[in-house]
Every structure is written in C-alpha cells, then in structure tokens.
Motif scaffolding. Sequence first.
Motif, PDB file in Angstrom:
ATOM      1  N   MET A   1       0.830  -1.199   0.000  1.00  0.00           N
ATOM      2  CA  MET A   1       0.000   0.000   0.000  1.00  0.00           C
ATOM      3  C   MET A   1       0.875   1.263   0.000  1.00  0.00           C
ATOM      4  SD  MET A   1      -2.905   1.592   0.088  1.00  0.00           S
ATOM      5  CE  MET A   1      -4.260   0.627   0.715  1.00  0.00           C
ATOM      6  N   LYS A   2       1.926   1.248   0.811  1.00  0.00           N
ATOM      7  CA  LYS A   2       2.805   2.409   0.897  1.00  0.00           C
ATOM      8  C   LYS A   2       3.398   2.740  -0.466  1.00  0.00           C
ATOM      9  CE  LYS A   2       6.939   4.168   3.200  1.00  0.00           C
ATOM     10  NZ  LYS A   2       8.035   3.858   4.169  1.00  0.00           N
ATOM     11  N   LYS A 110     -16.772  -3.236  12.598  1.00  0.00           N
ATOM     12  CA  LYS A 110     -16.033  -4.288  13.294  1.00  0.00           C
ATOM     13  C   LYS A 110     -14.788  -4.723  12.524  1.00  0.00           C
ATOM     14  CE  LYS A 110     -20.237  -6.102  15.471  1.00  0.00           C
ATOM     15  NZ  LYS A 110     -21.088  -7.298  15.683  1.00  0.00           N
ATOM     16  N   ALA A 111     -14.055  -3.763  11.997  1.00  0.00           N
ATOM     17  CA  ALA A 111     -12.862  -4.066  11.206  1.00  0.00           C
ATOM     18  C   ALA A 111     -11.677  -4.378  12.110  1.00  0.00           C
ATOM     19  CB  ALA A 111     -12.519  -2.889  10.304  1.00  0.00           C
ATOM     20  N   SER A 112     -10.715  -5.122  11.580  1.00  0.00           N
ATOM     21  CA  SER A 112      -9.491  -5.413  12.312  1.00  0.00           C
ATOM     22  C   SER A 112      -8.614  -4.163  12.369  1.00  0.00           C
ATOM     23  CB  SER A 112      -8.725  -6.549  11.625  1.00  0.00           C
ATOM     24  OG  SER A 112      -8.280  -6.130  10.340  1.00  0.00           O
ATOM     25  N   ASN A 117      -6.183   0.690   9.875  1.00  0.00           N
ATOM     26  CA  ASN A 117      -4.971   1.456   9.602  1.00  0.00           C
ATOM     27  C   ASN A 117      -4.803   1.717   8.104  1.00  0.00           C
ATOM     28  OD1 ASN A 117      -4.270   1.591  12.318  1.00  0.00           O
ATOM     29  ND2 ASN A 117      -3.041  -0.280  12.240  1.00  0.00           N
ATOM     30  N   LEU A 118      -5.134   0.726   7.280  1.00  0.00           N
ATOM     31  CA  LEU A 118      -5.042   0.902   5.831  1.00  0.00           C
ATOM     32  C   LEU A 118      -6.035   1.950   5.342  1.00  0.00           C
ATOM     33  CD1 LEU A 118      -4.618  -2.753   4.507  1.00  0.00           C
ATOM     34  CD2 LEU A 118      -2.923  -0.921   4.423  1.00  0.00           C
ATOM     35  N   GLY A 138      -7.600  -3.362  -4.982  1.00  0.00           N
ATOM     36  CA  GLY A 138      -7.189  -4.753  -4.779  1.00  0.00           C
ATOM     37  C   GLY A 138      -6.590  -4.984  -3.402  1.00  0.00           C
ATOM     38  N   ILE A 139      -5.719  -4.076  -2.974  1.00  0.00           N
ATOM     39  CA  ILE A 139      -5.086  -4.204  -1.653  1.00  0.00           C
ATOM     40  C   ILE A 139      -6.120  -4.123  -0.545  1.00  0.00           C
ATOM     41  CG2 ILE A 139      -3.509  -3.080  -0.037  1.00  0.00           C
ATOM     42  CD1 ILE A 139      -1.877  -2.188  -2.513  1.00  0.00           C
ATOM     43  N   LEU A 140      -7.046  -3.148  -0.651  1.00  0.00           N
ATOM     44  CA  LEU A 140      -8.049  -2.964   0.402  1.00  0.00           C
ATOM     45  C   LEU A 140      -9.032  -4.133   0.454  1.00  0.00           C
ATOM     46  CD1 LEU A 140      -8.497  -0.595   2.432  1.00  0.00           C
ATOM     47  CD2 LEU A 140      -6.847  -0.120   0.618  1.00  0.00           C
TER      48      LEU A 140
END
Length: 207
Positions: A1-2, A110-112, A117-118, A138-140
Amino acid sequence: MKGVLERYSSIGSKLRQEVSRVVGVAKESDFCNCMKPTDGCTSCLRQRVVNLLTQKGFEASLCTSKWKNTRKHPGGKHEYIEIIAATMGRKKPIPYLIELEFRDQFEIAKASDEYRNLVARLPEYYVGKADYLNAIVGILCDAAKRSMKEKKIHMGPWRKRSFMQMKWSNCSERRSVDKSSSKSFPSSRQAHESCLHLSAAPALTVT
C-alpha cells in the motif's frame, strides 16, 4: 500500500492540488439543489465540482458505471467524475478519475486493526489514473477479506474486488453540466463503453 500511494502521490500532484481547491470552493457554496440533506448531498457536490472545473477550462464530466445482476454479485451503478488532463512527456491527454467519497467506500463495521490502519491512510477523495485506483482497491479488498475472516463475519459480494472495481471501470454514461443552471445533461458521446475521450485541451499540465 505504501508503495502504491507514493507512486500515486508523485504523479498528478499539480492537478490534485487544483481539484482540492475546487472541491473546497464547491463545499463552501450552496451546491445542493435536491432538497435532501441540510448539508448537501454528494451527487449535487459532484455536479458543482464539474461545473467549477469546466469554468476553469478543464474537460470534466460526470460518469456513471452500471452493471447487471449476476450469480456472483448484485447489479448496481456508481457515479464519479472524470477529467481529461495533459501529461508531461505524453502527446495525448489522459483521463483522470475523481472520487469524492473514496475513503468512505471502504469503511466496514467491526474491522481489524490492520484494515482500519489501511483505510486511515487513504486520501479522503481520489484524483488519479485508473490503474493506481485499481491497485489500491485490490489491496483494500484483500485486507477486508482477512479482516472479516479474523472477525468471523461473512464477506458480502459487494465487498469483493471484482464488484468494487466495477464502480470505476465500466462507464456507460457521461454527462456534462450546464454552467448557467448547474443541471446535468447527457453527452452526445455517452454510449461509449469507457470514459476515454481526448478531444478537448485542458487548462493544466499534470506533473
């Protein structure tokens, strides 16, 4: 992602700054004409942003992606903005997508911690080329799948990568905006399968 976000930020920064200013001006105006929420709806905001961009000399339009219901995913439609911009080193201008609710598209309950953070690293709205947007999606979506598995929550088809990418990759209608009334009307080229139209000369070169 970065890595994706760094490449995304380095290309089109001048255009992104100009669009940010336009969005700020649009939000400060009385842009909502549909009488729905008191603070204005995003649909009217998109029309106002297109109006202001057009006044500045850009070729900007509203695009609507539509897809049919299948066994794998429900049908639907999604509206976003497209702007045509000249790019240094290229002979032809290229389309840039503007999504004013980009971060909101990925919010889930209820996300991890990893997923939250993403999402927090995403820009509030997206201004850039389709390939970077698809990479981010795609990453998300992969992270959302891991998050829901960790939380033992069923992942709906509208959260999957194939569904999310259809929001910005299957434009079936394009509308320009009447400057005097801020009303949208169909473009004569709206029947194209994609939103790639390169006829007008934009006012800004992307760097």
